[in-house]
Design a protein around this motif. Structure first.
Motif, short mmCIF file in Angstrom:
data_model
loop_
_atom_site.label_atom_id
_atom_site.label_comp_id
_atom_site.label_asym_id
_atom_site.label_seq_id
_atom_site.Cartn_x
_atom_site.Cartn_y
_atom_site.Cartn_z
N SER A 267 -15.86 6.13 -8.69
CA SER A 267 -14.80 6.97 -8.15
C SER A 267 -14.18 6.36 -6.90
O SER A 267 -12.98 6.54 -6.64
CB SER A 267 -15.32 8.38 -7.86
N ARG B 216 0.86 -1.18 0.00
CA ARG B 216 0.00 0.00 0.00
C ARG B 216 0.89 1.23 0.00
O ARG B 216 2.04 1.18 0.47
CB ARG B 216 -0.95 -0.01 1.19
N LYS B 217 0.39 2.33 -0.55
CA LYS B 217 1.24 3.52 -0.70
C LYS B 217 1.51 4.23 0.62
O LYS B 217 2.59 4.73 0.83
CB LYS B 217 0.61 4.48 -1.71
N ASP C 96 -3.55 3.77 4.30
CA ASP C 96 -4.33 3.14 3.24
C ASP C 96 -4.73 1.72 3.62
O ASP C 96 -3.92 0.95 4.10
CB ASP C 96 -3.55 3.12 1.93
N TYR D 240 -13.74 3.17 -6.39
CA TYR D 240 -12.81 2.16 -6.91
C TYR D 240 -11.54 2.83 -7.45
O TYR D 240 -10.43 2.37 -7.18
CB TYR D 240 -13.49 1.35 -8.01
N THR D 241 -11.69 3.92 -8.17
CA THR D 241 -10.54 4.64 -8.72
C THR D 241 -9.63 5.13 -7.60
O THR D 241 -8.40 5.01 -7.68
CB THR D 241 -11.01 5.82 -9.58
N GLN D 242 -10.22 5.68 -6.54
CA GLN D 242 -9.42 6.16 -5.42
C GLN D 242 -8.72 5.01 -4.70
O GLN D 242 -7.55 5.13 -4.31
CB GLN D 242 -10.30 6.94 -4.44
N ARG E 74 0.45 -0.12 -4.62
CA ARG E 74 1.75 0.02 -5.28
C ARG E 74 1.85 -1.02 -6.40
O ARG E 74 1.26 -2.10 -6.31
CB ARG E 74 2.89 -0.23 -4.31
N HIS E 75 2.62 -0.71 -7.40
CA HIS E 75 2.82 -1.65 -8.50
C HIS E 75 3.55 -2.91 -8.05
O HIS E 75 3.45 -3.96 -8.67
CB HIS E 75 3.59 -0.98 -9.64
N ARG F 283 -7.87 2.16 -6.02
CA ARG F 283 -6.87 1.63 -6.94
C ARG F 283 -5.56 2.41 -6.85
O ARG F 283 -4.48 1.84 -6.95
CB ARG F 283 -7.45 1.69 -8.36
N HIS F 284 -5.66 3.70 -6.61
CA HIS F 284 -4.46 4.53 -6.51
C HIS F 284 -3.71 4.33 -5.20
O HIS F 284 -2.59 4.83 -5.05
CB HIS F 284 -4.81 6.00 -6.69
N LYS F 285 -4.28 3.59 -4.27
CA LYS F 285 -3.60 3.33 -3.00
C LYS F 285 -2.69 2.11 -3.08
O LYS F 285 -1.95 1.84 -2.14
CB LYS F 285 -4.64 3.11 -1.90
#
Length: 143
Positions: free
Chosen positions: A73, A25-26, A30, A75-77, A83-84, A79-81
């Motif tokens: 939105s 997680r970033k 999160d 889900y989008t938020q 890490r690759h 998803r940004h949490k």
């Protein structure tokens, strides 16, 4: 247990593992509270890679999980949490280690062979060189 089932089992175990979640997680805050879109759900939705509209995909996933739907939105938020690195580790533990652990797979000049289906691929070399390489590889596998 066959390789496919073992890979799915390892994926699920990793997605629900608290240490895996903490590593990928970033920020520390999160996925720390119980929300409608937990870490494992978001990871699974990304891996499904639907071509449907985002809200339809979210609705289907939430319905399958048996919980109330959330806006796209959210889900989008969520998803940004992520890490690759979660996908790199998941690929290593759930796919590479399971599929190639026994050493039973085709090799060509010492490298494992992966099948790719694409009508056309980008080759950095001149087209004639690429076509020659494809012909050579095809002939080597047929003999």
């Amino acid at each position: 247990m066959d390789k496919k089932k073992q890979a799915l089992k390892n994926s699920r175990a990793s997605a629900h593992n608290a240490f895996f979640k903490c590593r990928h997680r970033k920020a520390d805050k999160d996925f720390s509270r119980q929300r409608s879109l937990p870490f494992a759900q978001v990871l699974t939705m990304i891996l499904r890679k639907s071509v449907k509209p985002l809200q339809s995909m979210v609705n289907e996933a939430m319905q399958a999980a048996g919980v109330k739907s959330v806006p796209a939105s959210a889900y989008t938020q969520a998803r940004h949490k992520l890490r690759h690195t979660a996908f790199i580790e998941l690929n290593q533990t759930a796919v590479v280690e399971v599929m190639y652990a026994d050493g039973v797979y085709k090799r060509f000049w010492g490298y494992r062979v992966l099948g790719v289906e694409a009508p056309e691929f980008a080759c950095p070399l001149p087209r004639s060189w690429c076509l020659t390489a494809i012909t050579l590889l095809t002939n080597c596998w047929q003999s």
